[in-house]
Write an enzyme that holds these catalytic residues in place. Structure first.
Site, PDB file in Angstrom:
ATOM      1  N   HIS A 170      30.096  29.566   6.807  1.00 24.24           N
ATOM      2  CA  HIS A 170      29.637  30.488   5.631  1.00 24.24           C
ATOM      3  C   HIS A 170      30.389  31.717   5.300  1.00 24.24           C
ATOM      4  O   HIS A 170      30.218  32.362   4.534  1.00 24.24           O
ATOM      5  CB  HIS A 170      28.176  30.849   5.849  1.00 24.24           C
ATOM      6  CG  HIS A 170      27.250  29.598   5.717  1.00 24.24           C
ATOM      7  ND1 HIS A 170      26.558  29.293   4.596  1.00 24.24           N
ATOM      8  CD2 HIS A 170      27.139  28.498   6.388  1.00 24.24           C
ATOM      9  CE1 HIS A 170      25.936  28.404   4.625  1.00 24.24           C
ATOM     10  NE2 HIS A 170      26.116  27.646   5.941  1.00 24.24           N
TER      11      HIS A 170
ATOM     12  N   ASP B 264      34.150  38.908   1.795  1.00 20.64           N
ATOM     13  CA  ASP B 264      32.887  38.301   1.845  1.00 20.64           C
ATOM     14  C   ASP B 264      33.240  36.591   1.599  1.00 20.64           C
ATOM     15  O   ASP B 264      33.856  36.422   0.564  1.00 20.64           O
ATOM     16  CB  ASP B 264      32.106  38.826   0.669  1.00 20.64           C
ATOM     17  CG  ASP B 264      30.575  38.863   1.001  1.00 20.64           C
ATOM     18  OD1 ASP B 264      30.105  37.868   1.860  1.00 20.64           O
ATOM     19  OD2 ASP B 264      29.640  39.665   0.159  1.00 20.64           O
TER      20      ASP B 264
HETATM   21  C1  GDG Z   1      26.773  34.610   4.363  1.00 23.32           C
HETATM   22  C2  GDG Z   1      27.949  35.153   3.827  1.00 23.32           C
HETATM   23  C3  GDG Z   1      27.902  33.820   1.847  1.00 23.32           C
HETATM   24  C4  GDG Z   1      19.471  40.465  -0.149  1.00 23.32           C
HETATM   25  N1  GDG Z   1      18.615  41.272  -0.264  1.00 23.32           N
HETATM   26  C5  GDG Z   1      17.528  40.742  -0.534  1.00 23.32           C
HETATM   27  C6  GDG Z   1      17.335  39.420  -0.693  1.00 23.32           C
HETATM   28  N2  GDG Z   1      18.661  39.198  -0.221  1.00 23.32           N
HETATM   29  C7  GDG Z   1      19.319  37.724  -0.490  1.00 23.32           C
HETATM   30  C8  GDG Z   1      20.087  37.521  -1.658  1.00 23.32           C
HETATM   31  C9  GDG Z   1      21.027  36.602  -1.233  1.00 23.32           C
HETATM   32  C10 GDG Z   1      21.228  36.819   0.289  1.00 23.32           C
HETATM   33  O1  GDG Z   1      20.092  37.569   0.732  1.00 23.32           O
HETATM   34  C11 GDG Z   1      22.220  37.308   0.700  1.00 23.32           C
HETATM   35  O2  GDG Z   1      23.353  36.679   0.481  1.00 23.32           O
HETATM   36  P1  GDG Z   1      25.065  36.836   0.614  1.00 23.32           P
HETATM   37  O3  GDG Z   1      25.801  35.783   0.100  1.00 23.32           O
HETATM   38  O4  GDG Z   1      25.314  38.231  -0.301  1.00 23.32           O
HETATM   39  O5  GDG Z   1      25.359  37.515   1.756  1.00 23.32           O
HETATM   40  P2  GDG Z   1      25.073  37.207   3.664  1.00 23.32           P
HETATM   41  O6  GDG Z   1      23.755  37.396   3.947  1.00 23.32           O
HETATM   42  O7  GDG Z   1      26.127  38.092   4.350  1.00 23.32           O
HETATM   43  O8  GDG Z   1      25.560  35.603   3.836  1.00 23.32           O
HETATM   44  C12 GDG Z   1      28.193  35.280   2.623  1.00 23.32           C
HETATM   45  C13 GDG Z   1      26.371  33.353   2.529  1.00 23.32           C
HETATM   46  O9  GDG Z   1      26.350  33.393   3.866  1.00 23.32           O
HETATM   47  C14 GDG Z   1      26.102  31.713   2.089  1.00 23.32           C
HETATM   48  O10 GDG Z   1      27.115  31.164   2.404  1.00 23.32           O
HETATM   49  O11 GDG Z   1      27.641  33.972   0.514  1.00 23.32           O
HETATM   50  O12 GDG Z   1      29.419  35.483   2.201  1.00 23.32           O
HETATM   51  O13 GDG Z   1      28.377  36.380   4.552  1.00 23.32           O
HETATM   52  O14 GDG Z   1      20.293  35.227  -1.548  1.00 23.32           O
HETATM   53  O15 GDG Z   1      19.277  37.049  -2.820  1.00 23.32           O
HETATM   54  N3  GDG Z   1      16.599  38.594  -1.077  1.00 23.32           N
HETATM   55  C15 GDG Z   1      15.179  39.286  -1.338  1.00 23.32           C
HETATM   56  N4  GDG Z   1      15.125  40.840  -1.052  1.00 23.32           N
HETATM   57  C16 GDG Z   1      16.111  41.508  -0.696  1.00 23.32           C
HETATM   58  O16 GDG Z   1      16.097  42.795  -0.653  1.00 23.32           O
HETATM   59  N5  GDG Z   1      14.105  38.771  -1.563  1.00 23.32           N
END
Ligand code: GDG
Length: 738
Positions: free
Chosen positions: A176, A385
């Site tokens: 990921h 990212d």
């Molecule tokens: C890893 C990789 C890759 C965030 N704040 C809140 C909230 N979120 C949810 C978002 C989104 C998720 O969390 C964050 O996903 P990301 O993709 O931005 O980042 P990572 O957690 O670092 O994930 C990344 C991912 O894996 C998938 O393969 O994209 O690059 O680092 O879904 O919506 N949700 C709620 N409240 C929040 O305050 N409900």
């Protein structure tokens, strides 16, 4: 969603279990969280149930269960879709494995924050042990025919560990986070990086978010193991492994339709009242150095400085979700961010307005959707990212008043969302200008950009992503099976042995490098060992056998290696032939002058490609590139081929021959095939056998009469009748004959 899955059962392994556990009278109730991965897996299982004739079992999900006591019986975890397998790690082990190796080394390294990396041998030991614990738990459950899907950087050794214990299981691995370039990856100590690469190669399919990460991985495989790779297929000694890009998607409909839900509409009403007619810029991410939060603030500061006309008219809501803030580095980062927010607000605020509203907390799902839906701009600025789902979620949530996405080109999502405004996060001027552009953008343009992006992410959503991944695993399994048809298995071996035993007169052609002897850094180091020499000797002791060593090597080298062994020698691809007890015969009269024209070109390529060298033979010149960087050498190889073709264009009797990491120019009037044909004419053989490992041996295979046995050592495609995996497998075959 079309699947061609052919698996018995789905088994997922990821670091943390995606469930909330609440105590009940009989055990624990496990409620799955709202993550995209769980929904995708559930949808896959529904689809599988529909397409499958048999009653499918529950999906197995293994991982760390926060809040679960150790040794709880499986049946006490209640969930209707999943069979939950909690993995328990003692706190100290978990700290070193998860906090240490995973988050203090792999996370910063794979995100290119090399100066944050902590290299601690204890971390690696814990990483190995923790992966073993996962393996121990999983092998209690998995059976051949299951599909085991392993997720992320905490479990990179697990595919190989499982493969060793349950060889016939289907394994997929998905990373990921980014996979870095070799220059970064090589910062890991050699044994660690080898175990990570081999660990992942235990899978049948290795998946990454983008084409770039996939290519980085393939390059690291080549540089770490030397395995051949063609068109994303890696030829490991015992199976084909595919590496490919699968950009993870979101549950588009869930996000899009949530914009009209009652909960979200209520949140929007409150928000609208607060921001009134101000424009809203929004960002949300976990507290992490990879997310570029300070750079975002710098960009905003430049925007406020450069575009004063937006003062009082724009508010930036920056939500940071608490994460790892007990760690000193994260505490410092939080302090720095808060200092910057205070300073910028101090500089630009008035009694009625402050430019930044900073929230250090997580938002409810409804609130998050309301923010996405209401915002005029979503500003995402990671320095690195893997994908970034926030960007896709924002796009999915544009329903009526369309907003603009300003996204860092360093996010994996940038590859798919190229209608957004792309920025480089270190360029605060570019961030400032893009914010201004976004706020000024005409509605029609906003709509056009968002519509295109929505089309793409609604089609390749998280369900398509998961289905695509499983289908590709299935495809590579088919390719492996096709390959296996040609593998010398027990029945084929017994057939060869029985034909061998029945035969009255046999001829056995054996290539040298890569067939009898493994490759070394320099050709002169690849000498025959006692065991192999003994096997060849035993073959020659049988009066019915004529054994021929057939090689591209020069005659002196071969003579030395087989001194005292009664074999016929064919040197330089058939230029020279030496029958037992006789002198070397030239099968061809070479014109030595041609070399004068070609040699300077070879010399030039030795200077232009470090690690390559020339070998001069009587009838040919060879350029060896096995010690050079493989990708760079391939580039030079193409150029050298072109240059040589230009020179030998008018000399129709010359040809360019490509062997294992070697290019050779020689006369086209002789090759291993010619030599085989010549030698076959001298006897009447009812058992013909030939073995070799590279393209030059294909000439020999072509010359083997029908009913004869030709064997290619290694997994490469070949016209040979059969393949064996490697030299040890070939030695096993030969030993079965003698
Ligand atoms: C890893 C990789 C890759 C965030 N704040 C809140 C909230 N979120 C949810 C978002 C989104 C998720 O969390 C964050 O996903 P990301 O993709 O931005 O980042 P990572 O957690 O670092 O994930 C990344 C991912 O894996 C998938 O393969 O994209 O690059 O680092 O879904 O919506 N949700 C709620 N409240 C929040 O305050 N409900």
């Amino acid at each position: 969603m079309i699947t061609n899955m052919n698996f018995e059962r789905l088994v997922i392994a990821a670091y943390r279990l995606p469930f909330k556990f609440t105590k009940t009278e009989s055990g624990f109730k496990a409620e799955q969280n709202s993550g995209g991965l769980v929904s995708a897996i559930l949808a896959l299982s529904e689809n599988f149930k529909k397409s499958s004739r048999v009653e499918t079992e529950k999906i197995v999900w293994a991982g760390i269960g926060d809040g679960l006591p150790e040794n709880i019986p499986d049946q006490s975890l209640e969930n209707e879709s999943f069979d939950i397998k909690p993995v328990f790690l003692p706190d100290e082990l978990n700290d070193l494995f998860y906090g240490g190796f995973s988050n203090d080394l792999i996370w910063p390294l794979f995100h290119y924050f090399t100066s944050y990396c902590v290299y601690n041998p204890e971390y690696y030991d814990a990483y190995y042990k923790a992966n073993e614990r996962f393996c121990d738990e999983l092998v209690k459950t998995i059976r051949p025919g299951d599909f085991v899907w392993i997720h992320d950087y905490q479990l990179m050794l697990l595919p190989e560990m499982i493969r060793k214990r349950v060889p016939d299981v289907n394994i997929g691995f998905f990373l990921h986070i980014p996979f870095p370039s070799f220059e970064i990856f090589r910062l890991l100590p050699r044994t660690w990086r080898e175990s990570i690469i081999k660990g992942i190669l235990g899978a049948d399919l290795a998946g990454f978010h983008t084409h770039d990460y996939t290519q980085n991985f393939i390059k690291c495989v080549k540089r770490t193991t030397g395995f051949e790779c063609h068109q994303n297929i890696i030829y490991t000694p015992n199976k084909l492994v595919k590496a490919d890009a699968f950009p993870i998607g979101i549950d588009f409909n869930k996000f899009n339709s949530a914009c009209h839900s009652e909960g979200v509409l209520n949140e929007k009403i409150e928000l609208q009242a607060t921001i009134s007619d101000q424009k809203l810029i929004f960002s949300v991410d976990r507290l992490d150095y990879s997310k570029g939060i300070q750079l975002r603030l710098k960009g905003l500061e430049t925007f406020l400085e450069k575009y004063p006309e937006w003062h009082q008219k724009v508010v930036f809501n920056m939500v940071i979700v608490p994460s790892r803030d007990s760690i000193e580095k994260y505490k410092d980062m939080k302090r720095e961010i808060e200092g910057m927010v205070g300073r910028i607000n101090g500089m630009y605020s008035s009694l009625a307005w402050q430019p930044i509203v900073y929230q250090y907390r997580s938002l409810s799902f409804e609130m998050l959707i309301a923010m996405y839906n209401l915002s005029d701009v979503c500003l995402i600025t990671p320095l690195r990212d893997g994908m970034n789902l926030v960007a896709k979620e924002f796009v999915a949530c544009q329903t009526n008043d369309i907003g603009v996405l300003v996204l860092s080109e360093m996010a994996g999502a940038a590859a798919e969302l190229n209608e957004c405004l792309l920025i480089n996060p270190v360029d605060n001027n570019e961030i400032a200008d893009s914010l201004n552009l976004a706020l000024m953008m005409p509605d029609a343009e906003k709509l056009q950009r968002i519509t295109r992006m929505q089309y793409r992410i609604s089609h390749y959503d998280v369900f398509t992503w998961a289905t695509d991944f499983l289908n590709e695993t299935f495809d590579i399994k088919k390719q492996q099976k096709m390959m296996n048809v040609k593998f010398v298995n027990a029945p084929i071996l017994s057939n060869i042995t029985s034909q061998y035993n029945k035969a009255a007169s046999r001829i056995i052609f054996l290539d040298y490098d890569g067939t009898l002897v493994p490759f070394q850094k320099f050709p002169e180091l690849a000498v025959i060992d006692d065991d192999t020499r003994d096997v060849v000797k035993r073959l020659t002791r049988d009066k019915k056998n004529k054994v021929v060593i057939i090689s591209g090597r020069n005659k002196d080298f071969l003579e030395k290696q087989f001194d005292g062994v009664a074999v016929t020698l064919v040197a330089e691809h058939g230029y020279f032939i030496k029958e037992i007890g006789e002198a070397w015969q030239e099968s061809f009269q070479a014109d030595a002058n041609w070399k004068e024209a070609v040699l300077p070109i070879f010399d030039e390529y030795v200077s232009r490609c470090n690690g390559t060298f020339i070998e001069q033979k009587t009838g040919s010149i060879a350029w060896h590139y096995r010690n050079a960087d493989s990708d760079f050498a391939l580039l030079r190889l193409h150029e050298l081929r072109d240059d040589l073709a230009e020179i030998i264009r008018h000399k129709t009797d010359f040809e360019i021959l490509e062997g294992h990491k070697v290019l050779e120019v020689k006369s086209g009037k002789y090759d291993k095939g010619e030599a085989v044909t010549q030698l076959l004419k001298l006897g009447n053989y009812d058992f013909v056998f030939a073995a070799g490992d590279d393209k030059t041996d294909e000439f020999m295979f072509k010359a083997i009469p029908e009913g004869g046995y030709s064997i290619r050592v290694g997994l490469s495609p070949s016209i040979a009748r059969y393949n064996v995996a490697d030299i040890p497998a070939f030695m096993h075959l030969i030993k079965s004959l003698v």
